[in-house]
Structures are given as C-alpha cells and as structure tokens.
Design an enzyme around this catalytic site. Structure first.
Site, PDB file in Angstrom:
ATOM      1  N   SER A  91       0.839  -1.203   0.000  1.00 23.79           N
ATOM      2  CA  SER A  91       0.000   0.000   0.000  1.00 23.79           C
ATOM      3  C   SER A  91       0.877   1.257   0.000  1.00 23.79           C
ATOM      4  O   SER A  91       1.736   1.402  -0.856  1.00 23.79           O
ATOM      5  CB  SER A  91      -0.965  -0.032   1.183  1.00 23.79           C
ATOM      6  N   ASP A 145      -5.435  -3.722  -2.810  1.00 23.65           N
ATOM      7  CA  ASP A 145      -4.439  -3.400  -1.782  1.00 23.65           C
ATOM      8  C   ASP A 145      -3.835  -4.653  -1.135  1.00 23.65           C
ATOM      9  O   ASP A 145      -4.545  -5.550  -0.683  1.00 23.65           O
ATOM     10  CB  ASP A 145      -5.136  -2.556  -0.711  1.00 23.65           C
TER      11      ASP A 145
END
Length: 287
Positions: free
Chosen positions: A69, A183
């Site tokens: 991320s 993610d």
C-alpha cells in the site's frame, strides 16, 4: 631418485596450498542482506519518510525493499532513487487530490480510478519498471478473485504501486497481467515472509498500524478506510513475528486520509527509527 622427486612434489604442493589459503583472522566478513519492509496506512505513510531519512543518515545498508500500500508508494520512489531528501521533497508535494481522483461517472467497482496516483509515481520515480529500481523492490498486492498475496516483480512501476495501494471499495481494482488486484494490506500488510523468501538475513519492519484509533469518521470513504485499517492491524500481528527489528511510529490517531500532518508523521518516523538504531546496528554490523 624417485624418493627425491616425490619429496620435491610434496614441497611444491604445500607451497601452492599456502598461497591459496587466507591467513587466519583475515577472512572477509560476509555482510548480512538487509530488507526494509514498509507497511500500509495511507497518509500515515509520511512516517516512512522519516524512517528512511534516519537509516540513510546512519548509513544502514538496504539490500531490498518490500512495500504494501503506501509502503509501496514510498518504498518504490525511494528504491528508484535512494535519496531521502528528494523523497521528502516529493512527499511534501503530495496532497489528497494527488491520490484520490474521485469521479461521479467512475466504475461501479469504486469511486477512485487511481490515474492520479500513477501520474504522481511517474513524475517522481526515476525509473519506469519495477525490475529497474536501484534497490531491488517488491510491491505486494492481493488477488481479488483468489485471495492470494501477489508479489509484483516485473512490469510498470506506477501500475504496480497503484495495484498495491488500491483500497477495496475506494479504488477500482487494478488489472495487472491476468490478475485483478487490490491493496496488499488485505492479506499481507507487513510482508516479512516475502523478504525472507527473497533471501533477507535481517528484516526491519515498519508498522503504521499499531494504533488504529480514528475519532473523525464522517463519510462512507472514512468508514471503508477505517475498516481496512482495523483489518490490517489484525493481519499484521503474525507477519511481525518474522521481523528482526520492528519500528512503530506514533501515528497519534491521525486518520488514513489526513494529509495535514506530514511534518508530525515524518518526525515520529525519525524518532521511532532512532530508538531502534542500536539494535539495527548490532544486527547489521554497522558502526
């Protein structure tokens, strides 16, 4: 005559062996392979910049960076050009609009396309491909269809970082090769296992999810972000068990999309790295 010849050959062999054997105490020290593993946390990722600044100042070698991320965003830009001052300059330019390009006509899969995130990476990274970074870099994402953790080792750097950062429900999933990615924090927020699999001897993990408190939740985006933050906090525990050093900056209850606290977060990253520095130097053999 045969005895003399045999003795001569034995002497020559002994001399040759003595020339190829290193003197005791002068053997070359093998430097441990150090991995920096950077976790997710959206705006909290400014703390990663502070950590990198201290590691660079103390001349701690970094042989690979694994990022999830925002850890992939900060880690990828740094891996492309290992200069913490340039990284800090780039970080100070980031605002919410550079990351979240909302669109009313966006896909039904999420209100944020991620094109601006890719553009930001392309403007600030010195290379275009994941495999071309100066420090080996491994962004981590999650396959939305299979639930697998995916390490992106080749391909466009900006797109790989986008995939690693695509918070589900907020970002449109990213098509990368034959996979549909979101993610990496969904399955592996602190991917120490990836670093170990790549040969790391010493793993320095930076966890931004020790404190997930957020008292400023006012929109559906905030609800999704906070839910993902809590999920990351929980799945981080088992991964951190594989780290040799854990750096946990105090994120002071700052929400995942609060871009107004950059300086504070960078300072907290520096403080946390300085606290961990004695152990880092011991494990890496740095002075």
């Amino acid at each position: 005559m045969a005895i003399k010849q045999s003795f001569f050959f034995i002497v020559v062999l002994a001399l040759l062996c003595s020339c190829t054997t290193a003197p005791i105490g002068l053997s070359k020290r093998v430097e441990p392979k150090v991995a920096l593993v950077l976790g997710g946390g959206s705006a909290k990722g400014f703390a990663h910049v502070g950590v990198l600044r201290v590691l660079e100042r103390e001349k701690i070698p970094i042989h690979m960076i694994v990022g999830t991320s925002v850890g992939s965003l900060i880690g990828g830009i740094y891996a492309s050009n290992p200069d913490s001052f340039q990284l800090e300059w780039a970080a100070f330019k980031i605002n919410r609009g550079d990351i979240l390009d909302y669109s009313i006509t966006s896909s039904k899969m999420g209100p944020v396309q991620g094109a601006r995130l890719e553009a930001f990476v392309e403007q600030n990274a010195k290379v275009r491909l994941v495999e071309a970074t100066k420090i080996p870099f491994y962004p981590v994402a999650t396959d939305l269809n299979t639930g697998e953790t995916v390490t992106l080792e080749k391909g466009p750097l900006a797109k790989a970082i986008h995939a690693s950062s695509a918070i589900p429900g907020i970002f449109v999933p990213v098509s990368f090769g034959n996979r549909n990615l979101v993610d990496g924090g969904v399955t592996s927020n602190i991917a120490c296992d990836v670093a170990r699999a790549k040969g790391a001897d010493v793993i320095i993990a930076v966890n931004l999810q020790k404190d997930v408190m957020d008292m400023d939740i006012t929109s559906v985006i905030d609800v999704i972000a906070q839910s993902v933050s809590i999920m990351m906090h929980i799945n981080t525990r088992s991964k951190l068990a594989q780290a040799d050093v854990i750096i946990e900056p105090d994120t002071k209850g700052i929400s995942m999309f609060d871009f107004s606290q950059k300086k504070t977060l960078m300072e907290e990253g520096m403080k946390a790295a300085e606290i961990a520095m004695p152990r880092i130097k011991t494990l890496t053999g740095s002075k």
